[in-house]
Structure formats: structure tokens, C-alpha cells
Design a protein around this motif. Structure first.
Motif, PDB file in Angstrom:
ATOM      1  N   LYS A  20       4.852   3.059  -4.337  1.00  0.00           N
ATOM      2  CA  LYS A  20       4.295   3.645  -5.556  1.00  0.00           C
ATOM      3  C   LYS A  20       4.510   2.708  -6.741  1.00  0.00           C
ATOM      4  N   SER A  21       5.461   1.790  -6.601  1.00  0.00           N
ATOM      5  CA  SER A  21       5.622   0.771  -7.643  1.00  0.00           C
ATOM      6  C   SER A  21       6.264  -0.472  -7.053  1.00  0.00           C
TER       7      SER A  21
ATOM      8  N   LEU B 285       9.171   3.173  -2.585  1.00  0.00           N
ATOM      9  CA  LEU B 285       8.282   4.033  -1.811  1.00  0.00           C
ATOM     10  C   LEU B 285       8.263   5.440  -2.406  1.00  0.00           C
ATOM     11  N   SER B 286       7.433   6.265  -1.859  1.00  0.00           N
ATOM     12  CA  SER B 286       7.189   7.586  -2.449  1.00  0.00           C
ATOM     13  C   SER B 286       8.458   8.441  -2.542  1.00  0.00           C
TER      14      SER B 286
ATOM     15  N   ASN C 248      11.322   7.400  -3.289  1.00  0.00           N
ATOM     16  CA  ASN C 248      12.247   6.601  -4.107  1.00  0.00           C
ATOM     17  C   ASN C 248      13.108   5.638  -3.292  1.00  0.00           C
TER      18      ASN C 248
ATOM     19  N   TYR D  10      10.192  -2.976  -3.878  1.00  0.00           N
ATOM     20  CA  TYR D  10       9.139  -1.990  -3.616  1.00  0.00           C
ATOM     21  C   TYR D  10       9.783  -0.610  -3.598  1.00  0.00           C
TER      22      TYR D  10
ATOM     23  N   LYS E 233       0.818  -1.208   0.000  1.00  0.00           N
ATOM     24  CA  LYS E 233       0.000   0.000   0.000  1.00  0.00           C
ATOM     25  C   LYS E 233       0.862   1.273   0.000  1.00  0.00           C
TER      26      LYS E 233
END
Lengths: 241, 241, 241, 241
Positions: free
Chosen positions: D133-134, D147-148, D150, D145, D130
């Protein structure tokens, strides 16, 4: 130094054991592991094997290294004596026929033999082949030799470098230091070749320091710097008891 | 080499911890032990302290040694950072004021500080005295300094060599090698002084080998000798992968 | 548990080696150290001796503990076999005559023998006395027995507890936990004796937890607490693969 | 006991690290390795990781186990504190969401996370998904993963058992003991079910002893047996200091 320390001692230690585990799925804890050679690579493997719970035996031809291995808590003996005790043998000497015909004769059935030294000459594979009444590939890169008394000896990767054959060589996080070292050396040569003779040079200490510093930085580790007072003291050596 | 390896690495390691335990009766397990300097002596102390269950922090000014300590599994940081964490500090750097005024300020109350390096200059005792509002001998060779905020710092042996002051120096079984080394060196000089200049010479490798061999023999340990085939191989380097 | 873990495993480990070093000034690195018994105390001594660079041999009568010692990387064998190899012997079994007449016969000259178990019965001192043609106190608490073949055996503290005789017993920083444990147990009994029968009770787990928590706090160590979600999960066991 | 000791402590230790190395080719030496849980499995992994040169941090919710980890020389702290330091995280707690949303936020970029506990619930993978972002599969069984900010987090085997997913589970030489144990238990039940209630029974000590004895024999290791004198002593407890 950064090449020796990090590539060999730490890189070879992990990748050698990794290669052996991948090929044999052997539990190292409780095993008698014979490490031939106590140079940078050998001590790396010996330390790591002990860290995995093995009982490590070291063989050496150099008296000082042999004594060092003793003082580091390892059993030290001749290969002739070790041959009868080992469950796993790893050669890292840079020399020829460290495990030879008369050693195979003394081994227990089921032992595993491999090489993590420079070439494929450390184990006398030709002698083993000649002694064996049969040979088969038990698993990929695991050759089972059956001797006349039905004793089985498992040779990994045909005696070639186990950490290259069985695992993936040195981990990337070690090789980066070797490559950085080589890159900076190349740069050094480009900048200084006019002053250099046609001979083998040591890596300048400055480059080693630089590579180590970059690695420490990448790990987020800051270390102390000499103060002016300390530099002065080190260059004078005038005070003291 | 036999002097460095065995006297410093193994001898200093044991006798330093021995001296500390005798003076303080401190349990090493679970303690944060800060070892300043990762030379032969420092790594000996660091290894032994880890072997006794301590959490060891190493400080260094040399990048390569610092990285080596990291790869050996030790926490490495600046003394400024370590000062706030340590329960026990041991200096073995050969340099001056490795623990200085600004470090004392950061320490927890109750810490123990000592030196196992070359002289009594590694800890800035004068600065500590000046900062302290009182000082008393808590036990023989254990000085308690009380700072203005009632923080207590225990200095062992006035910052002099802890393994000589608190314990009995190097164990006899290590010193025999140093003495053998010195005796054989003296013999070497007697036999060769005509050829020698007035300068510092390294101990000849031959003598080191001899001392190590004698020590191994006294331990009942026999090691391998190079075969003729191996000697030939090592001198030729013609075969290989 | 806090008594066993910390008092015995960590306290005995350090104080036993400390006692031996003080009485003999022996360098542990490189020595064959035979540890009889692999209970809490024995494994503490074995681990610490390995940490000091010794080659440790464990003897046990319990199969599971023996196997555990093997898997922890120690050499395991019978005392009869170990007797001929050891430089230093330490008994911690709680049993009688673990080192007996026939073992003395097999030992090398110059070995050191001591006990860190419960009583002074683990070493058969009477048998040793009877076998010896002479006995003298080489140093305080170090008795030299000379056998008929001029072999010398050094017995420490007459076979009594070496860590009490030679050192200062358990370090204060371990004993505080034992005493805290005993104090809290006394408090528990005072508060609950009406409900208790005349029998031996285990220390309530609540008290152990409390002692451990206090010790962690004194070290400045904070640990995680179970979240409500985690408590719920542990009591339900309904989710999973 | 033979199941716990050998399967979990020794088997899980090796196979967990093996799985991680195979999937990531990460050099363990010098890395901050966070081990969540100091039960049989956790301490096996912690010991082995230290043996490979890692700096090991342990997190625990149980005070006694936490203190034991401290006394074994490990850094102990809350996961919140460890989250910011770790390079590699391994969960072995048997509990849910040991690594949770607020921990991911604190982590460095490039960290590796995996689970070697019982189920796939120890790491809150849903929360990580969740937050990201990718997400992409960097290598088989290695999910990256982003995260926002980077920051990259690498999750191995989707949080399922790393030693089963990444390696080959427990080495055969450990599992043989588990299977022997189960076989002998089955035999025991067949012979005794008439006397047994419908409840969970402990494995009879006799069976554990038997399995351990068989394993020792297969290793060529003979141990001492209690003499009659010793048996009598142990049952009487009448002599002593």
C-alpha cells in the motif's frame, strides 16, 4: 552477562571484521589472522574470522585462556612467532604495546594492523612512526608506513577502535540489549539506592535474565520452564546414582 | 576452570558422541540432534555435533544461556517442540525428567535417546517403560521400546552416562588435567589445611594456571608473558583515549 | 554423485575419526591433525576434525585442491614441513608412500599414523619397520615402533583402512545410499544393456536424483519444484539485466 | 575451476554478507537466514553466514544439492515453509521468481530480502510493489514496502546484485585470480585459435593449475610434488590390497 555475551562477543566480532573489510576490501578466506587476546571480544573475533575462512592464530598471556584457544582449534603462539606469519593483526587485550617495535621488524610486507580493544595504546604507533622512513594515507583511515627495507605496514584508524572508526560500531540489534540492560540497571538503582553503598555493583542476575527473556521473545523463541518436580529436585539433590 | 573447560567442554563433547556412535553406528551428518542443557557439557556436545554435520537444537530453562545458544547459531526451542523434530536426544542438564512422558508421545519412530548429564534421572525411564507395550535389547546397551502405536524409541545405556557406558569415558589426554588439578589441590590442602575451614573452596586460580601451563608445555606451545611496562599499565589505568 | 558425496565425504569423515578414537582414545581437540589429500574423503575428514577442535594441516599435490584447502581456512604445507608438527597423520590420497622414510625422521615422539585411503600403500610401512629398533603391539591394531633415538611412532591397523579396521566402516545410514545407487544402476543396466557398449559409464544423473530424493523423503524433507515459469526461464535465458 | 571456486564460493560469500551489513547494520548472529540455491555461490554464502552465527535455512530444487546441504548441517525446506521463518532472505539460484507473491504473504514483518544471483529477476519485485500500500526509501538502497496489514518488507538494492550494489563487489584478492584466469585464457586462444572451432570451450586444466600455483606462491605456500615413484604408481594401479 547480557552486556558481555552479546555486545562484546557477538557485536564486536561482526563489527570488527566489518570495519576491516570496509577499509581494506580484503578477502578474509585463506588469510593468516592474528588475534591478540582471547577474552570475550577476542574469541568473538577469532570465531567469526574462522567462519569467514581465515586461518586464525591467537596470542595470550593468560595460560588458561591460551589453553582454551588451543582446545577450540586455534593455533596459539607468542606474538614474536605470530608476527612473521600474520597477514592481518587485530588486538583486543586491554593492555599496552601488545604489538611493539620488535614485532614490526618481523612482519611481512603488506600486512594490515588494527585494534579493537579498549584504547589506542595496544599498538605502539609511536615506535612504528619512528621506524618508518615515510608515511602516507593510502585511503581514508588506512595509513601506509614504509620501513627502511621498503616493507609496507598498513595501520587502520591510527590504532583506534576499528569497529567504531571503520564500521558503524555495534549493530543496533546488539546495542538494544546493552541499552535495555543499562535502562533496567538505572531503574534498579532508583528503586534501591537507599540500600546501596558507594561502590561498583554487579548487574543483578534478575536484570540479565529479564533482558535475555525480552530478546528471546522478540525473536519468537519460547523456552522451557522448570517444573515443580524439577525445582524440588534441584533444591534437594537427594536422588541419584 | 581447567576441570570445567577441558574435562567437561572438550572431554564430554567427544566422548558423548563417541559413545553414541559406538552403540548405534549412526551417521551424525544431517541428523536433528536435540541437546538439552547449554552448560559447559551441553555446549561442548552441541559444538561437536555441529562439527560432525548435525542440525543441532538446544533446549534450556535459563534465559541467558538460551540466548547465548541462539547467538551461537543454534536453534532454540522448548522440549515439547523439539520432541517432534529430533532424531537423537542428549540430556546434559543435571536436572530430573527433562525428557518426560509427554515428550515420548510426540517423538518420531526410530529416535535415539541418551543421557550425558550427572545421573540417570534426566530421562524418565520409568514412564517410558510404563508406556511401552514391549521392550527388548536390540544390541548391548541399546534398549528398544515399542509404544502402543508401534513407534520405536531406542534408549542407550538405560539412561545412565553414555560417555562412560558406551565409550571409554573422558580421553586420557583430558583426564590428565583433571588428575593434575586434583593432585595439586590435594597438595594445596596438605600445605594449607591449618588455615582452612570446613567448607567447599574453589580451586585456587594459581593451580589452574599451573595446570594449563604444564599442558601447554607438553604441547610445545609457548605464550607471551606480560612485560614490566604492561604490568604497570594494567595496574595503573591512567592512560587512554 | 550420491556415492561420492555421501559415502565418501560424510561417511569416511565420521568413520575415520571414529576408528582413530576407538583405537587410541585420543582427544582430538587441540591436536595438530595432518590430512594428506583434499579430495572428497580428505575434505570430509578435515572438516570433521576441525569440528572436533583439531588444528588441521592439509597436504596436497594438486594446486587447485591445495588452494581450495587454504580458502577453506586450513593450513596447507608440504608433508616435510607438516611431519615435524603433526600429532596425528591421516592419509587419503590414493597414492603410494605419501608418508615416507624421510618424514618419519622428522616426526615428534608419540605421533599416531593411519591410512583411510584406498589401499595399504600410502604409508611406507616397510621403511618404518626397517628404521625401527623394536616393534610391539601396544594395543590391538596399535603398533608401537621405537626408532633408534627412542622416538615412538604408533601405526594403526598396519596402515590398512582405519575406518574399516578400527570402526565399523561406513555407517548404515550412508551405505543405504550407496547400495540404493548400486541397485538402481543394476536395474538400469538390465533395462538398457542392449544399447550399451563394453566401457565404463557414469551413473546416470536420473538415478542420483532418485536416490537423493528417496533419502530426503525418508528424512521428512520436502523441497521446491521448478514452476512452469521457472522452467521456461531457464530454457530461454532471454530476460535479464 | 579457479573462477568458480574462488571468485564465487569465497568472493561472493564475503561480499554478499558485507553488502547486507553495510546497508542494514544487521547483526547476523542468531538470525534465521534463508539462502535460496546451494550452488557454488549459495554454499559460500551459507557457510559464511553460519560462520557469523546465523541459523541458516537452504532451499533448493535440485535433489542432490538439497541432500548435500542437509549433510552439511543446514536446515533444508521449501521456500513456502522458510518464508514464515526467515529474518533475512538471499537468492542465488540463477532462476526467476524464487521469492514470489505467495511467499511475501507468509513473511514476518521487518524481514530483509536481497539477491546475489545473476540478474534482478529472482525476487518478484513487481508483485511486491503491487501488494504494497506504500513504499519509501528507508535508507539509500533499502526500500521499505508496507503491505495492507502494516507488515513491512525491506528490499535491498531493488533486487539487483547486493554484493555489487551494497559492497564493493568481489575483493581484489579474489578478482586477481579471475583476471589472471581470463588473461591466460586469452593468451591460450591467441596461441591455439587455428585449432579451435566456434564453440564454448572449458578453461584448460593447465591454466587453472597455473593460476592456483601462482596464488599459492604469492601466499608463501609450497606444496608437495609427485615423486617419480608416485607418478609410476598412479599410472599403473598394479599394486594394492
Amino acid at each position: 552477562m547480557t552486556k558481555h555475551f552479546f555486545d562484546n562477543r557477538y557485536g564486536t566480532g561482526q563489527s570488527t571484521l566489518d570495519g576491516i573489510i570496509r577499509l581494506t576490501d580484503m578477502l578474509l578466506a585463506g588469510k593468516n589472522v592474528v588475534v591478540a587476546g582471547y577474552g570475550w571480544c577476542g574469541r568473538g573475533v577469532a570465531m567469526k574470522a574462522r567462519g569467514m575462512g581465515s586461518k586464525v592464530i591467537v596470542t595470550e598471556v593468560d595460560e588458561v585462556k591460551a589453553l582454551e584457544a588451543v582446545m577450540d582449534g586455534f593455533q596459539v603462539m607468542s606474538m614474536t612467532k605470530a608476527a612473521a606469519l600474520g597477514d592481518l593483526f587485530i588486538t583486543l587485550t586491554g593492555d599496552i604495546h601488545v604489538i611493539d617495535k620488535h614485532h614490526f621488524k618481523l612482519m611481512k610486507s603488506g600486512v594490515v594492523i588494527c585494534n579493537s580493544g579498549h584504547f589506542d595504546v595496544e599498538i605502539n604507533v609511536a615506535a612504528l612512526s619512528k621506524m618508518a622512513k615515510s608515511k602516507r594515507e593510502a585511503k581514508p583511515l588506512v595509513d601506509e608506513y614504509v620501513l627502511s627495507n621498503n616493507k609496507k605496514i598498513y595501520l587502520l584508524a591510527q590504532g583506534r577502535l576499528i569497529n567504531l572508526a571503520g564500521a558503524e560500531g555495534h549493530p543496533a540489534s546488539v546495542m538494544d540489549m546493552s541499552f535495555a540492560n543499562q535502562a533496567l540497571c538505572a531503574e534498579h538503582i532508583v528503586g534501591n539506592y537507599m540500600k546501596m553503598d558507594k561502590q561498583v555493583y554487579d548487574v543483578p542476575a534478575r536484570i540479565d535474565k529479564n533482558v535475555a527473556l525480552l530478546k528471546l521473545k522478540s525473536m519468537g523463541i519460547a523456552i522451557d520452564k522448570l517444573t515443580n518436580e524439577q525445582k524440588k529436585y534441584l533444591s534437594s539433590w537427594e536422588i541419584g546414582t
